[in-house]
Scaffold this active site. Structure first.
Site, PDB file in Angstrom:
ATOM      1  N   ILE A 180      39.717  35.814  40.767  1.00 17.24           N
ATOM      2  CA  ILE A 180      40.925  36.368  40.174  1.00 17.24           C
ATOM      3  C   ILE A 180      41.849  35.258  39.714  1.00 17.24           C
ATOM      4  CG2 ILE A 180      42.090  36.554  42.423  1.00 17.24           C
ATOM      5  CD1 ILE A 180      43.505  39.082  41.324  1.00 17.24           C
ATOM      6  N   SER A 181      42.540  35.480  38.599  1.00 18.98           N
ATOM      7  CA  SER A 181      43.542  34.571  38.067  1.00 18.98           C
ATOM      8  C   SER A 181      42.902  33.213  37.764  1.00 18.98           C
ATOM      9  CB  SER A 181      44.704  34.461  39.056  1.00 18.98           C
ATOM     10  OG  SER A 181      45.829  33.856  38.469  1.00 18.98           O
TER      11      SER A 181
END
Length: 334
Positions: A151-152
């Site tokens: 994520i991210s």
């Protein structure tokens, strides 16, 4: 899919210091537990944690999922936020969580925007690949079923790993991240997060295909998850990641840029979480299977969708990204 989800819920210079791993290999039928290790090469070293699922037996090769955290977090919080460990216990797969060093990045972000980390056999990408190799040596692993997600900053790093190690990973999932080489400088990364990459997804799709060293033709399934209200990583980054991997797969299937993998969704599904967010799923099929899938969660910000942990950067009102990710990945083989 809901029935399946319900049933799951119910039920070299390399240095590798693998702590307590030998004990887990002999602990057939034990409860799920953490092991810890550290891997290093010429580009540095990183700690990592391994979730060994309940019932692990050295005689039964299991899939492996590499999970790359976002900024200001680490393995334990990523495991809690995602809930991958619980799914691993039910489904039978090993989860690996590397930890970014604060000395490498003050915010513990993976440095996806630096060219040294965007090449095969170089930088953080080589360290993460080395961690996968160390886990494969220490545990009983099915090498055809090794996956990556994040994520991210971890999502952007996932794109790098899929691009540059397509011979290692059978499939992957990018959550609130971006495409391969979405930026190549720190200032460029700030702009990409705000407004999307200035680079062409089609051009970067070719660069991604080339990074693994012109492997034999093999399309690579990819899932992309993004919130429509993400103000940390502009949702256009998710769109660019989809387009980039479609282009990469167009080259991967036969070595030619001939639109054999199309850029128009073969199906569009609109869903609604009861009492939560609406979402849209764009699916791109190839060879009778879903090759690329794009979830856009309406009104969700920068978060792991569907997490009930209550941790920052999670949203319990979105569809269950953890189970959706695993169900997408689990039947893919290299």
């Amino acid at each position: 899919m809901n029935a399946v989800i319900d049933s799951i819920r119910a039920a070299g210079r390399a240095l590798c210091l693998c702590l307590a791993m030998g004990a887990s290999a002999a602990a057939a039928g034990a409860e799920g537990h953490w092991d810890a290790g550290v891997y290093g090469n010429l580009f540095g070293s990183r700690e990592y944690q391994v979730w060994v699922p309940a019932g692990y037996q050295a005689s039964q090769p299991l899939p492996v999922l590499l999970v790359l955290h976002g900024c200001v977090t680490g393995p334990n919080l990523m495991g809690e936020a995602s809930g991958f460990n619980e799914v691993a216990d039910s489904e039978g797969f090993i989860v690996v969580y590397p930890r970014q060093n604060v000395t490498a990045n003050g915010g513990r972000c993976w440095n996806w925007q630096l060219p040294v980390n965007q090449a095969r056999g170089s930088g953080e990408a080589s360290i993460l690949a080395g961690i996968v190799g160390a886990v494969k040596s220490a545990y009983s692993v099915d090498p055809r079923r090794v996956y990556v997600t994040g994520i991210s900053a971890g999502g952007a790093m996932t794109s790098i790993m899929l691009a540059c190690y397509s011979d290692v990973f059978a499939a992957g999932a990018v959550h609130a991240g971006g495409m391969y080489k979405g930026a190549t400088t720190v200032s460029g990364s700030a702009y990409a997060l705000l407004a999307g990459s200035v680079y062409s997804p089609d051009s970067n799709g070719r660069l991604a295909w080339q990074c693994s060293g012109s492997p034999s033709p093999r399309p690579l399934p990819v899932l992309v998850f993004h919130g429509s209200a993400d103000t940390t990583v502009n949702p256009v980054n998710g769109q660019q990641a989809v387009r980039q991997f479609l282009q990469t797969n167009d080259l991967a299937d036969d070595g030619l840029d001939n639109d054999s993998v199309g850029t128009t969704p073969t199906s569009v599904f609109n869903g609604q979480v009861p009492g939560g967010h609406a979402y849209t799923v764009y699916s791109y099929q190839y060879g009778g299977r879903t090759l690329v899938q794009h979830y856009v969660v309406q009104g969700m910000g920068h978060a792991w969708s569907g997490s009930t942990s209550g941790l920052p950067f999670t949203d319990p009102q979105g569809p269950d990204a953890t189970l959706i990710t695993w169900l997408f990945l689990r039947d893919q083989q290299r």
